[in-house]
Design an enzyme around this catalytic site. Structure first.
Site, PDB file in Angstrom:
ATOM      1  N   LYS A  13       0.828  -1.223   0.000  1.00 22.75           N
ATOM      2  CA  LYS A  13       0.000   0.000   0.000  1.00 22.75           C
ATOM      3  C   LYS A  13       0.856   1.264   0.000  1.00 22.75           C
ATOM      4  CE  LYS A  13      -2.035  -0.969   3.878  1.00 22.75           C
ATOM      5  NZ  LYS A  13      -1.430  -2.258   4.230  1.00 22.75           N
ATOM      6  N   ARG A  88     -10.089   0.885   7.737  1.00 19.92           N
ATOM      7  CA  ARG A  88      -9.535  -0.429   8.066  1.00 19.92           C
ATOM      8  C   ARG A  88     -10.566  -1.322   8.749  1.00 19.92           C
ATOM      9  NH1 ARG A  88      -3.788   0.557   7.862  1.00 19.92           N
ATOM     10  NH2 ARG A  88      -2.575  -1.284   8.377  1.00 19.92           N
ATOM     11  N   ARG A 127      11.739  -6.077   5.474  1.00 19.80           N
ATOM     12  CA  ARG A 127      11.747  -4.651   5.839  1.00 19.80           C
ATOM     13  C   ARG A 127      12.298  -4.465   7.254  1.00 19.80           C
ATOM     14  NH1 ARG A 127       6.291  -1.218   5.456  1.00 19.80           N
ATOM     15  NH2 ARG A 127       5.682  -2.507   7.211  1.00 19.80           N
ATOM     16  N   ARG A 133      11.319  -1.342  11.760  1.00 15.31           N
ATOM     17  CA  ARG A 133      10.045  -0.833  12.268  1.00 15.31           C
ATOM     18  C   ARG A 133       9.573  -1.698  13.431  1.00 15.31           C
ATOM     19  NH1 ARG A 133       5.289   0.566   8.002  1.00 15.31           N
ATOM     20  NH2 ARG A 133       4.018  -0.754   9.331  1.00 15.31           N
ATOM     21  N   ARG A 144      -1.122  -8.595  13.280  1.00 18.69           N
ATOM     22  CA  ARG A 144      -1.584  -7.666  12.227  1.00 18.69           C
ATOM     23  C   ARG A 144      -2.351  -8.428  11.144  1.00 18.69           C
ATOM     24  NH1 ARG A 144       3.972  -5.115  10.752  1.00 18.69           N
ATOM     25  NH2 ARG A 144       2.857  -3.999   9.100  1.00 18.69           N
TER      26      ARG A 144
HETATM   27  P1  B4P Z   1       3.638  -1.913   2.443  1.00 20.41           P
HETATM   28  O1  B4P Z   1       2.515  -2.900   2.350  1.00 20.41           O
HETATM   29  O2  B4P Z   1       3.672  -0.816   1.435  1.00 20.41           O
HETATM   30  O3  B4P Z   1       3.641  -1.444   3.962  1.00 20.41           O
HETATM   31  P2  B4P Z   1       2.757  -0.353   4.675  1.00 20.41           P
HETATM   32  O4  B4P Z   1       2.129   0.606   3.740  1.00 20.41           O
HETATM   33  O5  B4P Z   1       3.675   0.167   5.701  1.00 20.41           O
HETATM   34  O6  B4P Z   1       1.509  -1.137   5.247  1.00 20.41           O
HETATM   35  P3  B4P Z   1       1.265  -1.767   6.645  1.00 20.41           P
HETATM   36  O7  B4P Z   1      -0.106  -2.386   6.610  1.00 20.41           O
HETATM   37  O8  B4P Z   1       2.396  -2.692   6.961  1.00 20.41           O
HETATM   38  O9  B4P Z   1       1.338  -0.583   7.697  1.00 20.41           O
HETATM   39  P4  B4P Z   1       0.461   0.730   7.997  1.00 20.41           P
HETATM   40  O10 B4P Z   1       1.409   1.853   8.074  1.00 20.41           O
HETATM   41  O11 B4P Z   1      -0.697   0.879   7.055  1.00 20.41           O
HETATM   42  O12 B4P Z   1       5.055  -2.614   2.239  1.00 20.41           O
HETATM   43  C1  B4P Z   1       5.609  -3.574   3.085  1.00 20.41           C
HETATM   44  C2  B4P Z   1       6.976  -4.032   2.589  1.00 20.41           C
HETATM   45  O13 B4P Z   1       6.842  -4.771   1.379  1.00 20.41           O
HETATM   46  C3  B4P Z   1       7.961  -2.898   2.275  1.00 20.41           C
HETATM   47  O14 B4P Z   1       9.227  -3.209   2.798  1.00 20.41           O
HETATM   48  C4  B4P Z   1       8.025  -2.868   0.751  1.00 20.41           C
HETATM   49  O15 B4P Z   1       9.269  -2.442   0.257  1.00 20.41           O
HETATM   50  C5  B4P Z   1       7.756  -4.300   0.380  1.00 20.41           C
HETATM   51  N1  B4P Z   1       7.117  -4.425  -0.923  1.00 20.41           N
HETATM   52  C6  B4P Z   1       6.038  -3.733  -1.355  1.00 20.41           C
HETATM   53  N2  B4P Z   1       5.712  -4.096  -2.613  1.00 20.41           N
HETATM   54  C7  B4P Z   1       6.618  -5.066  -2.978  1.00 20.41           C
HETATM   55  C8  B4P Z   1       6.823  -5.859  -4.168  1.00 20.41           C
HETATM   56  N3  B4P Z   1       6.018  -5.742  -5.246  1.00 20.41           N
HETATM   57  N4  B4P Z   1       7.837  -6.754  -4.164  1.00 20.41           N
HETATM   58  C9  B4P Z   1       8.637  -6.885  -3.096  1.00 20.41           C
HETATM   59  N5  B4P Z   1       8.518  -6.163  -1.958  1.00 20.41           N
HETATM   60  C10 B4P Z   1       7.510  -5.270  -1.892  1.00 20.41           C
HETATM   61  O16 B4P Z   1      -0.145   0.420   9.447  1.00 20.41           O
HETATM   62  C11 B4P Z   1       0.681   0.229  10.580  1.00 20.41           C
HETATM   63  C12 B4P Z   1      -0.150   0.266  11.871  1.00 20.41           C
HETATM   64  O17 B4P Z   1      -0.766   1.577  12.033  1.00 20.41           O
HETATM   65  C13 B4P Z   1      -1.347  -0.687  11.968  1.00 20.41           C
HETATM   66  O18 B4P Z   1      -0.956  -1.985  12.392  1.00 20.41           O
HETATM   67  C14 B4P Z   1      -2.228   0.043  13.040  1.00 20.41           C
HETATM   68  O19 B4P Z   1      -1.747  -0.159  14.334  1.00 20.41           O
HETATM   69  C15 B4P Z   1      -2.045   1.517  12.685  1.00 20.41           C
HETATM   70  N6  B4P Z   1      -3.078   2.018  11.748  1.00 20.41           N
HETATM   71  C16 B4P Z   1      -2.836   2.465  10.478  1.00 20.41           C
HETATM   72  N7  B4P Z   1      -3.997   2.821   9.898  1.00 20.41           N
HETATM   73  C17 B4P Z   1      -4.993   2.608  10.814  1.00 20.41           C
HETATM   74  C18 B4P Z   1      -6.409   2.761  10.792  1.00 20.41           C
HETATM   75  N8  B4P Z   1      -7.058   3.214   9.701  1.00 20.41           N
HETATM   76  N9  B4P Z   1      -7.126   2.442  11.908  1.00 20.41           N
HETATM   77  C19 B4P Z   1      -6.502   2.005  13.000  1.00 20.41           C
HETATM   78  N10 B4P Z   1      -5.164   1.800  13.081  1.00 20.41           N
HETATM   79  C20 B4P Z   1      -4.405   2.097  12.006  1.00 20.41           C
END
Ligand code: B4P
Length: 189
Positions: A13, A88, A127, A133, A144
């Site tokens: 994402k 979410r 990551r 992180r 998660r």
């Molecule tokens: P991403 O999937 O891009 O990670 P993210 O955006 O950080 O999503 P995530 O769900 O983990 O965390 P978020 O901040 O939303 O990438 C992950 C890894 O994969 C990276 O290292 C990337 O390089 C790699 N990757 C991506 N695409 C690839 C590909 N094609 N090939 C190889 N590698 C690839 O949420 C974190 C926390 O915040 C939640 O657990 C919660 O506690 C809180 N939170 C956020 N939003 C919330 C909400 N709406 N309500 C309540 N809590 C919330």
């Protein structure tokens, strides 16, 4: 364009959000990034959410909804936005729908990134080695994923029924996934 990007943790994402936002000239608004910036800055919000995020649980809706509504009210989001990581759960869907309909707005599409669970965990553990992180460890990743399955995955059916879902294969090179997203969105336009 008013867009959402949804997917399991590690689906890509945040990775794809910046390219999409740049392509359409809209702000990418990530709730996760907002919370992490507050934790880093030592704000009251950051202190409130740190333990919750470290455990991989969802921050309470009342906190998250207010942050998103405030952010969507800023001038740079007037012509469009990409929400990354919000909504979410179905309560957040209702809060967002309420905001949009009160302002005479509607979503254009919901990009859903599809990736196998084993690959998701492998990406997050990779990551962890690079970025360190706090929530990228095996125990928290498991929670998660459970939270995603029970609370966030039902949004896929919700948005499919609303005719907004744009499913995209999230496996492969980052640039290939990005091109698939653009093709799928262009096909709707
Ligand atoms: P991403 O999937 O891009 O990670 P993210 O955006 O950080 O999503 P995530 O769900 O983990 O965390 P978020 O901040 O939303 O990438 C992950 C890894 O994969 C990276 O290292 C990337 O390089 C790699 N990757 C991506 N695409 C690839 C590909 N094609 N090939 C190889 N590698 C690839 O949420 C974190 C926390 O915040 C939640 O657990 C919660 O506690 C809180 N939170 C956020 N939003 C919330 C909400 N709406 N309500 C309540 N809590 C919330």
């Amino acid at each position: 364009m008013r867009l959402l990007i949804i997917g399991a943790p590690g689906a890509g994402k945040g990775t794809q959000a910046s390219s999409i936002a740049e392509h359409y000239g809209i702000p990418a608004i990530s709730t996760g990034d907002t919370f992490r910036a507050n934790i880093k800055g030592g704000t009251e919000l950051g202190k409130k959410v740190k333990a919750i995020m470290d455990a991989g649980d969802l921050v309470p809706d009342v906190v998250t909804d207010e942050i998103v509504v405030d952010r969507l009210g800023q001038s740079d989001a007037a012509e469009g936005f990409l929400l990354d990581g919000y909504p979410r759960n179905l309560h957040q869907v209702e809060a967002l729908d309420g905001y949009l309909s009160a302002n005479g707005l509607a979503l254009d599409a919901v990009v859903s990134l599809e990736v196998d669970p084993e690959l998701l965990t492998a990406r997050l553990l990779k990551r962890a080695q690079i970025e360190g992180r706090a929530d990228d460890n095996e125990e928290t990743i498991r929670n998660r994923m459970d939270v995603y399955t029970s609370q966030t995955a039902p949004l896929i059916d919700h948005y499919r029924q609303a005719g907004l879902l744009v499913p995209v294969d999230g496996v492969g090179e980052i640039s290939d996934v990005r091109d698939r997203i653009f093709s799928a969105l262009d096909a709707r336009a």
